[in-house]
Design a protein around this motif. Structure first.
Motif, short mmCIF file in Angstrom:
data_model
loop_
_atom_site.label_atom_id
_atom_site.label_comp_id
_atom_site.label_asym_id
_atom_site.label_seq_id
_atom_site.Cartn_x
_atom_site.Cartn_y
_atom_site.Cartn_z
N THR A 1 0.71 -1.21 -0.17
CA THR A 1 -0.05 -0.03 0.04
C THR A 1 0.90 1.26 -0.02
N HIS A 2 2.34 1.22 0.16
CA HIS A 2 2.86 2.45 0.06
C HIS A 2 4.23 2.06 -0.32
N ARG A 3 4.87 2.61 -1.30
CA ARG A 3 6.24 2.43 -1.78
C ARG A 3 6.84 3.55 -2.62
N HIS A 4 8.02 3.98 -2.41
CA HIS A 4 8.53 5.06 -3.32
C HIS A 4 9.44 4.06 -4.41
N VAL A 5 8.65 3.82 -5.41
CA VAL A 5 9.32 2.91 -6.34
C VAL A 5 10.57 3.16 -6.99
N TRP A 6 10.58 4.46 -7.09
CA TRP A 6 12.05 4.76 -7.93
C TRP A 6 13.04 4.91 -6.90
N HIS A 7 12.87 4.33 -5.67
CA HIS A 7 14.11 4.18 -4.83
C HIS A 7 14.91 2.94 -4.99
N SER A 8 14.38 2.17 -5.92
CA SER A 8 15.39 1.02 -6.30
C SER A 8 16.82 1.36 -6.77
N ALA A 9 16.94 2.50 -7.23
CA ALA A 9 18.19 3.04 -7.54
C ALA A 9 19.01 3.58 -6.39
N LEU A 10 18.39 3.55 -5.03
CA LEU A 10 19.09 4.12 -4.01
C LEU A 10 19.08 3.12 -2.89
N ARG A 11 18.97 1.86 -3.55
CA ARG A 11 18.92 0.68 -2.32
C ARG A 11 20.22 0.90 -1.48
N SER A 12 19.72 0.77 0.08
CA SER A 12 20.79 0.69 1.28
C SER A 12 21.54 2.40 1.18
N ALA A 13 20.98 3.25 0.58
CA ALA A 13 21.51 4.48 0.87
C ALA A 13 21.46 5.24 1.97
N ALA A 14 20.32 4.86 2.58
CA ALA A 14 20.13 5.73 4.04
C ALA A 14 19.98 4.91 5.15
N ILE A 15 20.92 3.78 5.28
CA ILE A 15 21.09 2.78 6.47
C ILE A 15 21.68 3.70 7.48
N ASP A 16 21.04 3.67 8.73
CA ASP A 16 21.79 4.28 9.84
C ASP A 16 21.78 5.71 10.07
N ILE A 17 20.80 6.32 9.32
CA ILE A 17 20.80 7.73 9.30
C ILE A 17 19.39 8.24 9.89
N ASP A 18 19.34 9.41 10.34
CA ASP A 18 17.91 9.95 10.94
C ASP A 18 17.40 10.36 9.80
N LEU A 19 15.83 10.70 10.13
CA LEU A 19 15.03 10.99 9.24
C LEU A 19 15.30 12.39 8.29
N GLY A 20 15.80 13.27 9.11
CA GLY A 20 16.40 14.62 8.53
C GLY A 20 17.28 14.44 7.60
N ALA A 21 18.44 13.52 7.80
CA ALA A 21 19.55 13.07 6.92
C ALA A 21 18.80 12.54 5.31
N TYR A 22 17.59 11.80 5.76
CA TYR A 22 17.09 10.89 4.93
C TYR A 22 16.46 12.04 3.91
N PHE A 23 15.68 13.06 4.42
CA PHE A 23 14.90 13.94 3.45
C PHE A 23 16.14 14.83 2.71
N ARG A 24 17.24 15.08 3.41
CA ARG A 24 18.31 15.77 2.53
C ARG A 24 18.85 15.30 1.63
N LEU A 25 18.84 13.70 1.63
CA LEU A 25 19.23 12.80 0.52
C LEU A 25 18.43 12.90 -0.55
N LEU A 26 17.25 12.63 -0.13
CA LEU A 26 16.22 12.97 -1.43
C LEU A 26 16.43 13.92 -2.28
N GLY A 27 16.50 15.24 -1.35
CA GLY A 27 16.39 16.48 -1.88
C GLY A 27 17.64 16.77 -2.74
N GLN A 28 18.76 15.96 -2.45
CA GLN A 28 19.98 16.17 -3.18
C GLN A 28 19.82 15.21 -4.63
#
Length: 414
Positions: A64-91
């Motif tokens: 019921t919920h997936r950001h499918v385009w993140h398949s190109a970002l697999r494991s790119a946000a391990i062990d980071i907080d939510l703020g860093a995750y949003f910054r990663l997506l913005g970059q």
């Protein structure tokens, strides 16, 4: 493989409607892409027979919920907080070209099918341009799964700048009975002022689109459901995702409104169900989580076992991953169970694999706690076989893999 008359014979069949139940030595008959009968010793004249001996047969999973385009970002946000995750997506988000979105969405959708997910909501907050939105829709159609393209606003784009394109995509996905349909995924009260929220809700109503939004208590709106109520914006056809930090009184308002929820999965699943909210499960992102429903079901089951009350049983979790997920997305009339008349979205799991041996004593428990993606032997979507003998039969996986790796490398280089 073309869809026609198909008989799935002699399986351990799990249906989920009205509640999950397993039947040994049972057949499923499919005609014209729909389930027409479930029972023993069904007639096979003129049918392609799929031998389900030593197989669990059940409805395809519903994500019921997936950001499918993140398949190109697999494991790119391990062990980071939510703020860093949003910054990663913005970059990285603005670095995606249409061909990147297409291959990332295609690979993610094929990953779903390979693991037995036949229905998926793509919360596509990558629509920086019409070309990117087109690429995502093209990929979902090419993949061959049942999908809802939820047109989202990128995290670093001013909300409301894409309304003309929302209308354009709605024209492209005008058939609400097609395999790929549409929803609207604005930022909502989590991060936009209520006048913007009200405008987005009006657009959804104008275009007759279901809504799906991330939901959490935030500095922008500590009680977002109360804010929606005060603005007269609580409504059905709304799928709330996460519900982190939302109080029980707000959950009751969601239930009373007839809206639904997606748990991904966290410990919120039990609270949502206890409040009377129809709740499905979602993967969210492979940037920091597994991409298969088996891992998600186990996480939900384990979280439910340590919850104070009520505990989630294996049957509860399987229903969330199938029928309740379909209901949460407004698709329960066509998928989520094996009820005759529904679309034949069906998967077969091998019971003769080492990790599934003797699991026939409790097929439902085995699906939730033991099964893995490699046990998925056969997948049908609307009666079309897309995976057989453990391999996807309609996709060039080597070419897809090469293209996805090239996209991931190019994005890193940019």
């Amino acid at each position: 493989m073309s869809k026609g008359r198909i008989l799935i014979r002699n399986g351990h069949v799990i249906d989920t409607e009205p509640q999950p139940v397993a039947h040994a030595h049972t057949d499923v008959l499919i005609e014209g892409g729909k389930i027409t009968a479930v029972g023993r010793n069904l007639r096979s004249k003129g049918a392609m027979v799929i031998d389900a001996t030593d197989r669990i047969v059940l409805p395809g999973f519903v994500d019921t919920h997936r950001h499918v385009w993140h398949s190109a970002l697999r494991s790119a946000a391990i062990d980071i907080d939510l703020g860093a995750y949003f910054r990663l997506l913005g970059q990285v988000g603005p670095k995606f070209r249409p061909q990147d979105v297409r291959i990332a969405t295609l690979a993610g959708a094929l990953e779903c099918l390979d693991a037995g997910i036949t229905t998926q909501l793509d919360f596509a907050h990558i629509a920086y341009s019409p070309e990117l939105a087109n690429a995502a829709v093209d990929a979902l159609k090419e993949a061959g799964l049942r999908a809802v393209f939820a047109y989202g606003t990128p995290v670093n784009v001013t909300a409301g700048g894409k309304l003309a394109d929302v209308r354009r995509i709605r024209e492209r996905l005008a058939d609400d009975n097609a395999l790929v349909t549409m929803a609207y995924a604005p930022l909502g009260p989590l991060s936009t002022p209520m006048e913007t929220v009200a405008r987005d809700w009006r657009i959804a109503d104008e275009l007759d689109l279901p809504l799906t939004i991330h939901l959490a208590s935030s500095p922008n709106n500590e009680q977002p459901i109360f804010a929606l109520r005060e603005a007269g914006l609580l409504r059905e056809k709304t799928l709330y995702v996460h519900a982190n930090g939302i109080g029980d009184d707000e959950l009751k308002l969601i239930a009373d409104s007839g809206a639904t929820a997606s748990a991904t999965p966290g410990d919120e699943a039990g609270r949502l169900r206890r409040a009377g909210i129809t709740t499905g499960t979602g993967i969210d992102t492979v940037a920091f989580a597994p991409g298969d429903m088996f891992s998600t079901m186990r996480a939900a089951h384990l979280a439910g076992q340590i919850a104070e009350d009520p505990q989630l049983t294996a049957k509860d979790v399987l229903r969330m991953a199938t029928l309740d997920g379909a209901a949460a997305m407004g698709l329960a009339d066509r998928t989520g169970s094996l009820r005759p008349g529904k679309q034949a979205d069906v998967i077969l799991l091998r019971l003769d694999d080492l990790n599934m041996l003797t699991a026939e004593r409790d097929p439902i428990g085995a699906v939730v706690t033991e099964a893995q993606p490699h046990n998925v032997d056969t997948v049908l979507v609307a009666g079309k076989v897309v995976k057989a003998g453990g391999r996807l039969v309609h996709a060039d996986l080597r070419r897809t893999a090469r293209a996805l790796r090239a996209t991931a490398a190019a994005i890193s280089g940019r």
